[in-house]
Structures are given as structure tokens and as C-alpha cells.
Design a protein around this motif. Structure first.
Motif, PDB file in Angstrom:
ATOM      1  N   LYS A 192       0.324  -3.448   1.771  1.00 25.66           N
ATOM      2  CA  LYS A 192       1.271  -2.932   0.791  1.00 25.66           C
ATOM      3  C   LYS A 192       1.935  -1.661   1.284  1.00 25.66           C
ATOM      4  O   LYS A 192       3.155  -1.474   1.148  1.00 25.66           O
ATOM      5  CB  LYS A 192       0.568  -2.661  -0.536  1.00 25.66           C
ATOM      6  N   GLU A 193       1.127  -0.772   1.870  1.00 28.49           N
ATOM      7  CA  GLU A 193       1.667   0.508   2.333  1.00 28.49           C
ATOM      8  C   GLU A 193       2.685   0.308   3.465  1.00 28.49           C
ATOM      9  O   GLU A 193       3.722   0.990   3.516  1.00 28.49           O
ATOM     10  CB  GLU A 193       0.521   1.406   2.804  1.00 28.49           C
ATOM     11  N   ILE A 195       4.494  -2.437   3.951  1.00 25.93           N
ATOM     12  CA  ILE A 195       5.678  -3.036   3.330  1.00 25.93           C
ATOM     13  C   ILE A 195       6.507  -1.964   2.626  1.00 25.93           C
ATOM     14  O   ILE A 195       7.741  -1.938   2.733  1.00 25.93           O
ATOM     15  CB  ILE A 195       5.265  -4.143   2.344  1.00 25.93           C
ATOM     16  N   ASP A 196       5.834  -1.063   1.930  1.00 24.80           N
ATOM     17  CA  ASP A 196       6.536   0.020   1.223  1.00 24.80           C
ATOM     18  C   ASP A 196       7.333   0.881   2.203  1.00 24.80           C
ATOM     19  O   ASP A 196       8.437   1.344   1.880  1.00 24.80           O
ATOM     20  CB  ASP A 196       5.543   0.889   0.455  1.00 24.80           C
ATOM     21  N   LYS A 199      10.456  -1.030   2.991  1.00 24.82           N
ATOM     22  CA  LYS A 199      11.328  -1.059   1.813  1.00 24.82           C
ATOM     23  C   LYS A 199      12.055   0.271   1.641  1.00 24.82           C
ATOM     24  O   LYS A 199      13.200   0.310   1.167  1.00 24.82           O
ATOM     25  CB  LYS A 199      10.507  -1.371   0.559  1.00 24.82           C
ATOM     26  N   LEU A 220      -1.630 -10.660  -0.731  1.00 23.97           N
ATOM     27  CA  LEU A 220      -1.049  -9.319  -0.876  1.00 23.97           C
ATOM     28  C   LEU A 220       0.443  -9.338  -0.559  1.00 23.97           C
ATOM     29  O   LEU A 220       1.252  -8.751  -1.288  1.00 23.97           O
ATOM     30  CB  LEU A 220      -1.770  -8.340   0.042  1.00 23.97           C
ATOM     31  N   ALA A 221       0.805 -10.006   0.534  1.00 21.28           N
ATOM     32  CA  ALA A 221       2.208 -10.059   0.951  1.00 21.28           C
ATOM     33  C   ALA A 221       3.058 -10.804  -0.079  1.00 21.28           C
ATOM     34  O   ALA A 221       4.164 -10.373  -0.425  1.00 21.28           O
ATOM     35  CB  ALA A 221       2.326 -10.711   2.319  1.00 21.28           C
ATOM     36  N   ASN A 223       2.436 -11.158  -3.253  1.00 21.49           N
ATOM     37  CA  ASN A 223       2.514 -10.324  -4.464  1.00 21.49           C
ATOM     38  C   ASN A 223       3.581  -9.242  -4.341  1.00 21.49           C
ATOM     39  O   ASN A 223       4.110  -8.775  -5.359  1.00 21.49           O
ATOM     40  CB  ASN A 223       1.161  -9.680  -4.758  1.00 21.49           C
ATOM     41  N   GLU A 224       3.888  -8.845  -3.099  1.00 18.39           N
ATOM     42  CA  GLU A 224       4.920  -7.825  -2.872  1.00 18.39           C
ATOM     43  C   GLU A 224       6.312  -8.431  -2.756  1.00 18.39           C
ATOM     44  O   GLU A 224       7.284  -7.722  -2.481  1.00 18.39           O
ATOM     45  CB  GLU A 224       4.596  -7.033  -1.594  1.00 18.39           C
ATOM     46  N   VAL A 226       7.383 -10.671  -0.532  1.00 15.86           N
ATOM     47  CA  VAL A 226       7.822 -10.955   0.837  1.00 15.86           C
ATOM     48  C   VAL A 226       8.208 -12.426   0.953  1.00 15.86           C
ATOM     49  O   VAL A 226       7.490 -13.310   0.478  1.00 15.86           O
ATOM     50  CB  VAL A 226       6.703 -10.609   1.844  1.00 15.86           C
TER      51      VAL A 226
END
Length: 295
Positions: A192-193, A195-196, A199, A220-221, A223-224, A226
Motif C-alpha cells: 500500500k505504501e 502504491i501511495d 499515486k 492488497l493490490a 483493494n487499492e 490497481v
């Protein structure tokens, strides 16, 4: 304007565009030969015309003729790519003993030969090898992709060869697509971090792909939000489990150690593409030569 004039204009534009596109790269290649070191030698080369024969000596997909032609044109020749275009991307067999004939001044043929041959051999090797993968994957719905594992200075040539061989291009450069890799996850503290971080670049049209290594990272991916997932070093059984979680609007790319002798195991329904670095860094060399004689 008459049709013949329109066609003539198109041919001129095609040759001009190829020349402009390749000019900088060809200039860099000739810097290695450092022609300015021995002006006396350059001046002494006869400019008599010679009959040239590009000899195709292996089973291959011939590729790289735009580079081949422009290598000689850089030195002052006036070859037209349109005269060679019909041979580009064609499959040849060794026993055909095929040749492509053209004419050059001896000085240009001799000076440009090695660079021209190196480029067309490299491109033909990659196109030929890529085609073996593309033929095996045909009908499966899985695209064969290259990677950024290309020789520095030759990425454009090598990726051009992949497409000529029936493959598809992945990223040309890092910013074509943000790819979250292991080192990003490790540095930023997780999927997540990482990906953030990407972003936060606010690159509105630049997609994000996440390299994942297990099903927990996949969740996790997804849910974000992706939309592009790379299943890195997954076994075929693990891939089958992963595609059960695949949303309809997400692409799954498989990567990691896939070779020609294992490719069939990875042509799994639900996989959209397989990226294979070996297309460019491990392609077996094919054999071509350039011979010439006085007319």
C-alpha cells in the motif's frame, strides 16, 4: 496530383522519416569506429561501385533492414528503404540460400559493413527467437511481452525486433508505467505504501502495475484499485489459484524464468500476458554475411 506523384512523395517521406528517426543512434554507433582518427585511410578508399549481396545463411525472420540501410546512408549512400521493405519480417530457410542484391561505392560498403551487419544480425536474432514464443502462444489469448532487459543503447532496435517477431512491447522507459517492485515495497514499507508513493506523482494517465509474490499481496493490490498485476515467479498451480481472484477489468501478467521449453505450462486461461527478458538478452545468434564484387 497524379497517382505516380503521390506514391513518389510517400516514398520520399518514408525514407526521410526513417532517416530522422535513426540518425542519432546511427551516429553513436559510428563513433565507436572513430573514422576521424585516420583521414588518410578514409581518403584512400576507392569509390568504384560494387555489387553487394546480403546472404541469409540460417533459418530466420529477417529484421533490422531500416537500420541496415541507414548505416550506409549515414556514410553518404542513397539506398531507399522501399527497395528493401518487402524483405523485412520475412521468414527464410537456410536451404533457400537467399540473397538481397544492391549497389554501393566500395568505400561506403567497406566502412559501413560491420555496423550494418551487427545491427541486422542482432535484430534478426531477437525477431527469430521471439517468433518461436509467439507461435507457441498463438490461440491461447496470452500476449508475449519483452522487458527493459535490453542492451544499453540498443533498446529501440531490440524492441522493434520483438514486434517484428510477433511479440509485444512492455515499457520503453520507467515512466511509461509505474511498476511497484520488491525494492519499492521494502523501502516504503509495504504494498500500500509503495502504491501511495506512485499515486502521489499525480501522473493522471500513467498506470500502475504491482509486482506481487503471493495471494495476500494480490488482495492488497486489488483493494487499492490497481488494474495491472504482475504474478512474479508464480508456479503454474499458483497462477491458477490467483486467476480465481481476478476481476474482469484487471490484467494479469506472468513473469519470472519462463523459457521456451516451459512456456506451454504458463499459457493458462486468465493470464493476459507473459513478459520474458530472455527474448532480448538470450536470443541465439543467426548468421548473415555481406559480400561484394566489382561490377
Amino acid at each position: 496530383m497524379k497517382m505516380v506523384e503521390i506514391i513518389s512523395t510517400e516514398l520520399i517521406m518514408t525514407n526521410l522519416l526513417i532517416n530522422k528517426a535513426l540518425q542519432e543512434s546511427i551516429a553513436d554507433y559510428f563513433k565507436e569506429d572513430d573514422l576521424s582518427r585516420n583521414l588518410n585511410y578514409i581518403q584512400s578508399l576507392p569509390s568504384d561501385e560494387v555489387q553487394c549481396r546480403l546472404k541469409i545463411k540460417d533459418d530466420m525472420i529477417l529484421c533490422g533492414l531500416p537500420y541496415f540501410v541507414e548505416s550506409f546512408n549515414y556514410l553518404g549512400a542513397n539506398l531507399k528503404y522501399e527497395d528493401f521493405k518487402k524483405y523485412e519480417g520475412r521468414q527464410y530457410q537456410k536451404d533457400e540460400m537467399a540473397e538481397i542484391h544492391f549497389t554501393l561505392p566500395f568505400s561506403i560498403a567497406l566502412t559501413g559493413e560491420r555496423i550494418a551487419l551487427n545491427l541486422i544480425q542482432r535484430a534478426s536474432s531477437i525477431a527469430t527467437y521471439t517468433n518461436k514464443f509467439a507461435v507457441m502462444a498463438k490461440g491461447s489469448g496470452v500476449k508475449i511481452l519483452d522487458t527493459r532487459k535490453t542492451l544499453p543503447g540498443y533498446r529501440a532496435l531490440e524492441k522493434y525486433a520483438v514486434v517484428t517477431g510477433g511479440g509485444n512491447n512492455h515499457r520503453f522507459g520507467q515512466s511509461d508505467m509505474w511498476m511497484v517492485k520488491d525494492n519499492h515495497k521494502s523501502f516504503f514499507g509495504g504494498v500500500k505504501e509503495a502504491i501511495d508513493f506512485f499515486k502521489s506523482k499525480n501522473s493522471f494517465y500513467t498506470p500502475i502495475e504491482v509486482e506481487i509474490h503471493d495471494l495476500s499481496e494480490l488482495k492488497l493490490a486489488l483493494n487499492e484499485g490497481v488494474k495491472h498485476i504482475m504474478l512474479d515467479n508464480f508456479s503454474p498451480d499458483e497462477i491458477r489459484e490467483a486467476v480465481k481472484e481476478k476481476p474482469s477489468d484487471v490484467t494479469f501478467e506472468v513473469s519470472g524464468g519462463v523459457r521456451l521449453n516451459t512456456l506451454e505450462n504458463y499459457l493458462i486461461e486468465g493470464v493476459d500476458a507473459i513478459s520474458i527478458g530472455a527474448l532480448t538478452y538470450d536470443a541465439p545468434a543467426v548468421d548473415l554475411s555481406l559480400k561484394y564484387s566489382r561490377g
